[in-house]
Scaffold this motif. Structure first.
Motif, PDB file in Angstrom:
ATOM      1  N   ARG A  92     -17.737  -1.508  15.737  1.00 55.15           N
ATOM      2  CA  ARG A  92     -18.246  -0.354  15.001  1.00 55.15           C
ATOM      3  C   ARG A  92     -19.763  -0.242  15.134  1.00 55.15           C
ATOM      4  NH1 ARG A  92     -16.782   2.280   9.464  1.00 55.15           N
ATOM      5  NH2 ARG A  92     -18.681   3.443   9.140  1.00 55.15           N
ATOM      6  N   LYS A 110      -8.136 -17.686   9.243  1.00 55.18           N
ATOM      7  CA  LYS A 110      -9.242 -17.797  10.192  1.00 55.18           C
ATOM      8  C   LYS A 110      -9.125 -16.733  11.278  1.00 55.18           C
ATOM      9  CE  LYS A 110     -11.610 -21.094  13.114  1.00 55.18           C
ATOM     10  NZ  LYS A 110     -11.624 -22.445  13.654  1.00 55.18           N
ATOM     11  N   THR A 130      -7.674 -13.804  11.008  1.00 56.49           N
ATOM     12  CA  THR A 130      -7.947 -12.510  10.403  1.00 56.49           C
ATOM     13  C   THR A 130      -9.454 -12.288  10.277  1.00 56.49           C
ATOM     14  OG1 THR A 130      -5.905 -12.666   9.149  1.00 56.49           O
ATOM     15  CG2 THR A 130      -7.487 -11.042   8.408  1.00 56.49           C
ATOM     16  N   MET A 131     -10.178 -13.299   9.871  1.00 56.12           N
ATOM     17  CA  MET A 131     -11.620 -13.175   9.744  1.00 56.12           C
ATOM     18  C   MET A 131     -12.265 -12.938  11.104  1.00 56.12           C
ATOM     19  SD  MET A 131     -12.375 -13.248   6.607  1.00 56.12           S
ATOM     20  CE  MET A 131     -14.113 -13.597   6.561  1.00 56.12           C
ATOM     21  N   LEU A 132     -11.756 -13.606  12.126  1.00 57.68           N
ATOM     22  CA  LEU A 132     -12.303 -13.438  13.459  1.00 57.68           C
ATOM     23  C   LEU A 132     -12.088 -12.003  13.929  1.00 57.68           C
ATOM     24  CD1 LEU A 132     -13.572 -14.741  15.975  1.00 57.68           C
ATOM     25  CD2 LEU A 132     -11.259 -15.249  16.750  1.00 57.68           C
ATOM     26  N   HIS A 133     -10.908 -11.480  13.744  1.00 55.34           N
ATOM     27  CA  HIS A 133     -10.628 -10.119  14.179  1.00 55.34           C
ATOM     28  C   HIS A 133     -11.443  -9.101  13.382  1.00 55.34           C
ATOM     29  CE1 HIS A 133      -7.568 -11.200  16.993  1.00 55.34           C
ATOM     30  NE2 HIS A 133      -6.911 -11.897  16.076  1.00 55.34           N
ATOM     31  N   LYS A 134     -11.646  -9.367  12.114  1.00 56.27           N
ATOM     32  CA  LYS A 134     -12.432  -8.458  11.290  1.00 56.27           C
ATOM     33  C   LYS A 134     -13.878  -8.416  11.786  1.00 56.27           C
ATOM     34  CE  LYS A 134     -11.505  -8.260   6.921  1.00 56.27           C
ATOM     35  NZ  LYS A 134     -11.432  -8.512   5.461  1.00 56.27           N
ATOM     36  N   SER A 135     -14.422  -9.567  12.166  1.00 53.94           N
ATOM     37  CA  SER A 135     -15.795  -9.581  12.652  1.00 53.94           C
ATOM     38  C   SER A 135     -15.912  -8.819  13.972  1.00 53.94           C
ATOM     39  CB  SER A 135     -16.301 -11.013  12.814  1.00 53.94           C
ATOM     40  OG  SER A 135     -15.630 -11.671  13.863  1.00 53.94           O
ATOM     41  N   HIS A 136     -14.880  -8.897  14.811  1.00 63.01           N
ATOM     42  CA  HIS A 136     -14.907  -8.127  16.054  1.00 63.01           C
ATOM     43  C   HIS A 136     -14.874  -6.622  15.770  1.00 63.01           C
ATOM     44  CE1 HIS A 136     -14.802 -11.289  18.965  1.00 63.01           C
ATOM     45  NE2 HIS A 136     -13.720 -11.846  18.426  1.00 63.01           N
ATOM     46  N   ARG A 137     -14.118  -6.228  14.771  1.00 56.71           N
ATOM     47  CA  ARG A 137     -14.079  -4.815  14.405  1.00 56.71           C
ATOM     48  C   ARG A 137     -15.444  -4.344  13.921  1.00 56.71           C
ATOM     49  NH1 ARG A 137      -9.784  -4.496  10.220  1.00 56.71           N
ATOM     50  NH2 ARG A 137      -9.280  -6.620  10.707  1.00 56.71           N
ATOM     51  N   PHE A 138     -16.121  -5.164  13.130  1.00 58.43           N
ATOM     52  CA  PHE A 138     -17.458  -4.797  12.656  1.00 58.43           C
ATOM     53  C   PHE A 138     -18.432  -4.688  13.815  1.00 58.43           C
ATOM     54  CE2 PHE A 138     -16.291  -6.799   8.375  1.00 58.43           C
ATOM     55  CZ  PHE A 138     -15.963  -5.577   7.836  1.00 58.43           C
ATOM     56  N   GLU A 139     -18.348  -5.608  14.764  1.00 57.15           N
ATOM     57  CA  GLU A 139     -19.226  -5.557  15.937  1.00 57.15           C
ATOM     58  C   GLU A 139     -18.945  -4.308  16.769  1.00 57.15           C
ATOM     59  OE1 GLU A 139     -21.845  -7.398  16.867  1.00 57.15           O
ATOM     60  OE2 GLU A 139     -21.647  -8.350  14.913  1.00 57.15           O
TER      61      GLU A 139
END
Length: 62
Positions: A18, A5, A7-16
């Motif tokens: 970007r 969970k 990891t998914m949260l951090h990945k979404s922040h990276r997409f935002e």
């Protein structure tokens, strides 16, 4: 804590992050030619009454 969970949260922040950076680059490219207009401030351009009078005084022209 659930590692997956997090990891998914951090990945979404990276997409935002970007997406925001891409929009900033687009805005920069779009406003590049009009930057003098965008950074011109009235307070820096404001003339004194005397300077205005000298600039628009027509008695010298006639």
């Amino acid at each position: 804590m659930n590692f997956k969970k997090m990891t998914m949260l951090h990945k979404s922040h990276r997409f935002e992050a970007r997406a925001v950076m891409e929009e900033l680059v687009k805005f920069t490219w779009l406003t590049r030619d009009v930057s003098p207009y965008l950074v011109s401030r009235y307070s820096e351009r404001k003339e004194t009454a005397e300077e205005l009078s000298k600039r628009v005084n027509l008695s010298k022209a006639t």
